[in-house]
Scaffold this active site. Structure first.
Site, PDB file in Angstrom:
ATOM      1  CG  ASP A   1      50.115  -5.464  86.652  1.00 13.96           C
ATOM      2  OD1 ASP A   1      49.578  -5.602  85.517  1.00 13.96           O
ATOM      3  OD2 ASP A   1      50.790  -6.359  87.206  1.00 13.96           O
TER       4      ASP A   1
ATOM      5  CE  LYS B   1      50.726  -7.689  90.663  1.00 18.72           C
ATOM      6  NZ  LYS B   1      51.511  -6.774  89.799  1.00 18.72           N
TER       7      LYS B   1
ATOM      8  CE  LYS C   1      51.606 -10.134  88.095  1.00 17.23           C
ATOM      9  NZ  LYS C   1      52.035  -8.924  87.372  1.00 17.23           N
TER      10      LYS C   1
END
Lengths: 298, 287, 511
Positions: free
Chosen positions: A135, A198, A234
Site C-alpha cells: 500500500d 485506495k 479500497k
C-alpha cells in the site's frame, strides 16, 4: 500509458452526494444482509499501523484474522492483515498456512515525504520480507502543484519494484480535497499500473467517505471500459460499523456490478469494523442483539 | 389668406418598422365629432394581422435579449421624440374635436407615462425577482422574463394616452406587440408609429394596425403564435370571444375595460408583470 | 451466497491466497444482476387504516353523496379495490361551494391573519405527524414507490404548509405598493401523479391568503385528500374552509362552472386545461393552470457525465415518469452520445421495477389501466416510427400495471414520441452539435415547463438558461422541488406560478 488529462471528467459534488444518499436508501434485510455481512468480513484488510506496534500485537492481530470468531468457524477469514514493513515477517510467519494475505504500507507512509530511492528501498524491503500486497502513498504536494507526471512516474517505479506483489495506491483523498482531484488522481494511478486504488492512510481526516469512494468506483468503471483491465478499490479509515460496510457494498454493486463484489477487487481498510460485522452476523444468527464483551478486541 | 393648398397626410399602418398600406386595399373614413371626414385610415383585415404577428415574432428574440438598461433608454427616447412633436399630436387630437386643453394634457401625460415605464425596465427583476432559500444545496432564483408576442386592443377613447398606457408596460418588459388602434380615432396611433420609427425602437417590436377591431380581433386572439392578449374592449361578447380564442394556445389574457387612462393607477408595474413569465433556475452549490 | 458462475470462480481463484487480480475476458459487460440481490423489504401497511368507503368532506363533516353513487379506487400495483369514494354531482359541488362561501363570509375572514397562519402551521405539523401513514396510503392508492412518497411527496407537502403558513401575516411585504385581499372561494382540481403534494401546492397558499377552497382530487387517487380532510377536522379548522369533493371529470366541470367560485386552479393535461380556460371565457374568475410538458434535458460534452446520468434518471424515471416537468427529451452533444447512452443503459440496469411498497423499488406501478395502455400505445408508435427501443431487463410482476424504463434512440424532432407528452418512463434521445442547435430543439415545442442544462461551464449555463423558454431551468440537477421555489410553465404548459412568493399571486386581489 500516461492518461490524457484533458479528458478528465469534471465532478459535481452535490450530484455525487445525492447519488450516495439515494444508494444509502437501499434496504438490506434478511438473507441479503447476512450475505453482505459475510462478504464484507471477507474483504477486510485487518490493520494495525501504530508507532507502538510490536511483534506481540501483530501476532495477536493475525490470530484474529485467521479465525475471526471461534464459535462460528465457518465464517470467512479477513482478506489480509496490513502492517508496517518491519512487521511483515512477523505477520507472514503468523499467517503461514492460511489464506490471509500480508499487506504492507510502504513509500514513507503516511506522508510520502522522502526521495524516490528511499521509497523504492522501503517497497523492496517489504516485498523481500514476504508482503503479498504493497500500500503506497502518492506525493500529494506534487499532485496539488500540478506535477502529474511526477505522480505517474513514481507510481510506475514503485509498481516495478513490487514485482509480483500487488500494488494499492493511496490517494489520501482528505488532502486532495475536491472530487475532481480525486478523479484525476485515480486516473493517473490506474494508468500508471495500480492494481488497487485506495482512499486514505487513516492518518488524515476525513479518511474514506462514500462520495469519494463513488467517484473512484466510477473512475475504475470508465478505465475498465477504456482498457479492459479491472482495478480494485479500497476505502480505508473511518469505516467502523457494519451498516456503513453494507452501504459501501451497495455502492460497488450498483456502480461496478457483481464482478467487483469479491475480495480480489474490493477491500475495506479497517480495524474495528471486523468486530461490528461479527456482532451483526451473530445477531442475525441468534436473533439477539450482541455485546462487545463477547468478541475479542484484537 | 394664402392660396396654398395643404398637403394632406395619408395615414398608413406601422408594421415591421415600415409603413405599409393594408393588404386589403381598403380604407375607412375617420370622422370628427361633427361627422366630418378628416382623413382616411387603412381598414386592416386578417392578412394584415398575420403579417404583423410574423413581424412581431421575428423581432422578439432581439428585443427581449436587449439589456434592460437599453430598453429603458429606448423608451425614454420615445418620450423625447413625442415631446418634440407635441404640437403635431395636439393638432391631430384637435382635428378629432378634442378640446385643446384636454389634448395638451393627453399628450403630456403620454410623454410622462413613457418616462415612467422607461424607468421600470431595469428595476422590474430587482423588485419582482426573488432568490429562493431552498432546503437543499442549491442556489435558486426566479426572474421575470418576457412572455412573447402580445396582442393589444387599444381603447377607443384616449386615442394616444390609452394606446401608450397599454403598449409601454408590454414593451418595457421585453415583449413585442400587435396593436389594434382606436377605431374611432386611429390618427394619433399612426403618427405614434412615426415617433417609434424615429426612436431606435427596432422594427417589429410595435406593430400598429388601424381598421375595425371586430374584423381583426378574432384573427389576432386566435393566432397560435400570439402568447398574450391585452384587451380594452368592454363589449361582453368580444371579451368572451377573446377568452375562448385565447384557450386555443393558453394565452395570457387580461382585460382592462373600465378605465380613465388619466388616473395614476395606470402607472403600474403590475401591468408589466402581467406579461412576464417567472423563470426559476436551480444550480448546485459545491466545489 | 449466490452461486452465479462468475462469483464462484472468483471465490475459487482467491482461495489459495496468492492470486493476483488479472484482466477478465474481453467482454466488457458490467453485471448488475447475478450476485448479492436485495431481499424484499416491504413497508408494512398493518398500522394504516383505510376505510371501506369515503363520503365528501363538506362543511366540516364527511357526508354521503347526494345521488348516493360511489366510485372505486384501485391499487394499480395489485389491481385490487382499495376503497370506494363518493361520486360528486352538481348538487354536491353546490353544497361544497356554499359551505366554502359561508366560511369565507364568516369565521375565516373574521380571523386575524396571524391566527389564520397558525391553523396552517398546525396542518403542516399534523402532516408530519402522520407522514408514514400518508406515505403508505399514497403508495397503495397511486402506485408510486414508497421511497418517493416517504422522502419526497409527504415531506414536501408538509413543507409547503409550513412555508405558506408564515406568509399569512406578512402579505404586506409581498406586493410592493399594494394591499393583498383574498379572492374568495377557490375551486381546485388536482392530478393523480402527486396527489397529496399537489393538494398542498393548492391549499396551502389559498388558506394562507385567506381564501376558502373546494378541492377535487383525481378519481384514481382520492384517498390522501380524504385523509387530509380528517387532518383539517382534527386541526379544528373552521367548518367549510376546506371542502373535498371527490369524483371524475364531470365533478371537476361542475366546480369550474359554478357561478359562486372566484378562482380556479387546475393541474393536469394541456387538453383539459384548454377546455377549462375556454369554459371560463367571459367570466371574471381568476385561474391558474399547470399543464403538460415535454422538457428537454441538454447534456453538453463538458458536463459532469456521471452526475448528468443520474440527473437523466431522475428526470425521466422519477414517479414512473408521471411528472409534467419530466425531462422526457434528452439532447446529447454528438461527441459524447455513444458513451453517454452506454452509461445510461448501465444505470438503467440497476433500476428496480416492481412492488411500490418495497423500500428498494425505484419504479413502481403505472397509476391506472388507462395510463398503462396509453404508454404502451406510445411504445408501439415509437417502434413504428423507426426508433430504436431499449428497456432494462427487469422482470415485471404478474399483476398490476408496470412498465419497464425505456429509452428510444434514433429519433428525430418530427417523431410523435418526441413531440407528445407520454407521461411514462419513456425517454427519447436526440443528438446535437452546437449550443444553438440544442436551444432550438429545446424550444421547438408548444410546451415550456422545464429544461435541464448540464455543463461544467458557468457562462454557458446562463446563456442557455436565458434562451430556453421554460418556467424552470434545472442546471446540473433535475426534478428538484421546494416550497420556496416558484414552479409553472411558459406557453402551453400553463399560466401562473405555484410555490414561492410568486405562488401567492393567484390567490390575491391587489388593491
Amino acid at each position: 500509458m500516461y492518461p490524457d488529462l484533458k479528458k478528465t471528467i469534471p465532478i459535481d459534488t452535490i450530484g455525487v452526494e445525492e447519488r450516495v444518499s439515494r444508494l444509502n436508501k437501499r434496504s438490506i434485510k434478511k438473507e441479503s444482509k447476512v450475505q453482505g455481512l459475510k462478504l464484507a468480513l471477507s474483504m477486510i484488510d485487518h490493520t494495525t499501523l501504530e508507532g507502538k506496534d510490536s511483534p506481540g500485537k501483530v501476532k495477536q492481530l493475525c490470530q484474529k484474522a485467521k479465525m475471526p470468531y471461534a464459535p462460528l468457524p465457518d465464517l470467512p477469514t479477513v482478506a489480509a492483515v496490513c502492517v508496517y514493513p518491519n512487521m511483515v515477517s512477523i505477520a507472514k510467519e503468523a499467517l503461514k498456512n492460511s489464506n490471509v494475505n500480508v499487506a504492507s504500507v510502504a513509500t514513507a507512509f503516511p506522508s510520502g515525504m522522502a526521495q524516490l530511492q528511499v521509497k523504492l528501498d522501503d517497497t523492496k524491503y517489504a516485498v523481500d520480507q514476504g508482503a503479498d500486497e504493497i500500500d503506497m502513498v502518492i506525493s500529494r504536494g506534487e499532485f496539488l502543484k500540478g506535477n502529474y507526471s511526477f505522480i505517474f512516474d513514481e507510481i510506475a517505479a514503485i509498481k516495478e519494484a513490487c514485482g509480483d506483489a500487488h500494488l494499492k495506491v493511496i490517494l489520501e483523498t482528505g488532502e486532495l480535497e475536491t472530487l475532481t482531484n480525486v478523479r484525476k488522481a485515480s486516473d493517473i494511478a490506474m494508468h500508471a499500473g495500480a492494481d488497487f486504488i485506495k482512499t486514505s492512510t487513516g492518518k488524515i481526516s476525513p479518511a474514506a467517505t462514500q462520495p469519494v469512494t463513488l467517484v473512484m468506483l466510477e473512475a475504475i468503471r470508465d478505465y475498465y471500459r477504456e482498457t479492459g483491465r479491472m482495478v480494485g478499490m479500497k476505502p480505508a479509515g473511518g469505516i467502523r460499523k457494519a451498516k456503513q460496510a453494507l452501504q459501501y457494498l451497495v455502492l460497488v454493486k450498483e456502480t461496478l456490478g457483481a464482478q467487483w463484489l469479491s475480495k480480489d477487487w474490493f477491500r475495506f481498510g479497517a480495524s474495528s469494523l471486523t468486530n461490528d460485522l461479527l456482532m451483526q452476523i451473530v445477531k442475525q444468527e441468534t436473533g439477539v442483539y450482541q455485546s462487545n464483551i463477547y468478541f475479542s478486541n484484537d | 389668406m394664402s392660396d396654398r393648398i395643404d398637403v394632406l397626410k395619408t395615414y398608413k399602418t406601422y408594421v415591421a418598422g415600415k409603413f405599409p398600406r393594408s393588404e386589403s386595399g381598403h380604407t375607412y373614413a375617420v370622422k370628427n365629432k361633427k361627422d366630418k371626414t378628416v382623413a382616411n385610415a387603412c381598414r386592416c383585415t386578417r392578412k394584415d394581422v398575420r403579417d404583423a404577428v410574423v413581424a412581431a415574432r421575428s423581432a422578439f428574440s432581439e428585443w427581449s435579449s436587449r439589456s434592460a438598461y437599453n430598453r429603458g433608454q429606448i423608451l425614454y427616447r420615445i418620450a423625447e421624440m413625442l415631446e418634440g412633436r407635441k404640437d403635431q399630436f395636439v393638432e391631430e387630437l384637435e382635428l378629432l374635436d378634442i378640446k385643446k386643453k384636454d389634448a395638451v394634457k393627453e399628450v403630456e401625460l403620454s410623454v410622462d407615462r413613457l418616462v415612467y415605464y422607461a424607468g421600470w425596465t431595469d428595476k422590474i427583476s430587482q423588485v419582482f425577482g426573488t432568490v429562493n432559500p431552498v432546503a437543499s444545496q442549491h442556489f435558486n432564483f426566479s426572474m421575470p422574463d418576457a412572455t412573447g408576442v402580445v396582442g393589444i386592443t387599444s381603447p377607443q377613447e384616449s386615442p394616444l394616452l390609452g394606446l401608450i398606457s397599454t403598449i409601454a408596460p408590454v414593451i418595457a418588459g421585453g415583449n413585442v406587440c400587435v396593436v389594434l388602434s382606436s377605431e374611432k380615432y386611429p390618427l394619433p396611433a399612426v403618427s405614434f408609429g412615426e415617433v417609434l420609427h424615429a426612436s431606435d425602437v427596432p422594427g417589429g417590436v410595435v406593430n400598429i394596425l388601424t381598421g375595425y377591431q371586430k374584423e381583426m380581433i378574432d384573427h389576432l386572439s386566435s393566432h397560435m403564435d400570439v402568447n398574450g392578449i391585452l384587451n380594452t374592449n368592454s363589449e361582453k361578447n368580444i371579451r368572451k370571444q377573446i377568452d375562448e380564442n385565447s384557450s386555443l394556445s393558453v394565452k395570457r389574457t387580461y382585460h382592462l375595460t373600465e378605465n380613465n387612462w388619466i388616473e395614476t393607477e395606470h402607472e403600474n408595474p403590475y401591468y408589466i408583470l402581467n406579461f412576464q413569465e417567472i423563470k426559476t433556475t436551480w444550480h448546485p452549490i459545491g466545489v | 451466497m449466490s452461486d452465479s458462475k462468475q462469483s464462484t470462480e472468483k471465490v475459487k481463484d482467491s482461495s489459495n491466497g496468492t492470486t493476483k487480480p488479472s484482466s477478465p475476458n474481453a467482454d466488457l459487460k458490467l453485471d448488475f444482476s447475478s450476485f448479492w440481490d436485495y431481499s424484499s423489504a416491504p413497508e408494512s401497511r398493518d398500522k394504516v387504516d383505510i376505510q371501506e368507503k369515503y363520503g365528501h368532506f363538506i362543511g366540516g363533516e364527511f357526508i354521503d353523496p347526494a345521488k348516493g353513487r360511489y366510485m372505486k379506487s384501485i391499487n394499480p400495483a395489485t389491481e385490487e379495490v382499495l376503497t370506494e369514494f363518493a361520486e360528486g354531482t352538481t348538487e354536491d359541488v353546490d353544497k361544497a361551494v356554499k359551505a366554502a362561501r359561508k366560511a369565507f363570509n364568516g369565521p375565516w375572514s373574521k380571523l386575524s391573519a396571524k391566527e389564520r397562519g397558525k391553523y396552517v402551521f398546525r396542518i403542516a405539523r399534523m402532516i408530519q405527524e402522520r407522514s408514514r401513514d400518508l406515505a403508505i396510503t399514497e403508495t397503495l392508492d397511486g402506485g408510486k414507490p414508497i421511497r418517493e412518497s416517504r422522502d419526497v411527496d409527504v415531506p414536501i407537502a408538509a413543507a409547503h404548509f409550513f412555508y405558506y403558513a408564515g406568509w399569512a401575516d406578512k402579505l404586506d411585504y409581498a406586493f410592493p405598493g399594494r394591499k393583498a385581499e383574498p379572492v374568495g372561494v377557490c375551486g381546485q382540481i388536482i392530478p393523480w401523479n402527486f396527489p397529496l403534494l399537489m393538494l398542498a401546492w393548492k391549499i396551502a397558499p389559498a388558506l394562507a391568503t385567506g381564501n376558502t377552497v373546494v378541492l377535487k382530487p383525481a378519481e384514481t387517487t382520492p384517498v390522501t385528500a380524504l385523509k387530509f380532510a380528517q387532518i383539517c377536522y382534527d386541526a379544528g379548522l373552521p367548518d367549510g374552509v376546506v371542502n373535498i369533493v371527490t369524483g371524475a371529470g364531470q365533478t371537476g366541470a361542475a366546480i369550474v362552472d359554478h357561478e359562486d367560485v372566484d378562482k380556479i386552479a387546475f393541474t393536469g393535461s394541456t387538453n383539459v386545461g384548454k377546455i377549462i380556460q375556454k369554459s371560463l371565457a367571459g367570466t371574471d374568475k381568476k385561474f391558474t393552470l399547470e399543464l403538460g410538458g415535454k422538457g428537454a434535458n441538454i447534456i453538453f460534452e463538458d458536463a459532469s457525465i456521471d452526475q448528468a446520468i443520474e440527473g437523466v434518471i431522475n428526470a425521466i424515471f422519477f414517479n414512473q415518469g408521471h411528472v409534467c416537468c419530466a425531462g422526457s427529451r434528452l439532447l446529447v452533444q454528438e461527441g459524447i452520445s455513444d458513451q453517454f447512452v452506454q452509461k445510461l443503459k448501465d444505470r438503467m440496469e440497476t433500476l428496480i421495477v416492481g412492488d411500490p411498497m418495497d423500500k428498494n423499488t425505484d419504479i413502481g406501478a403505472i397509476n391506472s389501466k388507462e395510463q398503462y395502455e396509453r404508454i404502451n400505445e406510445y411504445l408501439e408508435i415509437g417502434a413504428n416510427e423507426g426508433a430504436q427501443m431499449y428497456q432494462n431487463s427487469s422482470n415485471l410482476p404478474e399483476n398490476g400495471y408496470f412498465c419497464k424504463p425505456t429509452i428510444f434512440t434514433d429519433v428525430s424532432q418530427s417523431n410523435r414520441i418526441v413531440q407528445e407528452e407520454i407521461f411514462g418512463p419513456v425517454l427519447t434521445i436526440q443528438t446535437f452539435r452546437t449550443p444553438g442547435e440544442a436551444i432550438e430543439k429545446a424550444n421547438n415545442t408548444p410546451y415550456g415547463l422545464s429544461s435541464g442544462i448540464w455543463t461544467d461551464k458557468g457562462s454557458k449555463i446562463f446563456k442557455v438558461g436565458q434562451e430556453t423558454r421554460s418556467g424552470v431551468v434545472w442546471s446540473n440537477t433535475f426534478n428538484k422541488f421546494d416550497p420556496t421555489s416558484p414552479f409553472g410553465g411558459y406557453k402551453e404548459s400553463g399560466v401562473g406560478r405555484e410555490g414561492g412568493l410568486h405562488g401567492l399571486y393567484p390567490y390575491v386581489n391587489l388593491v
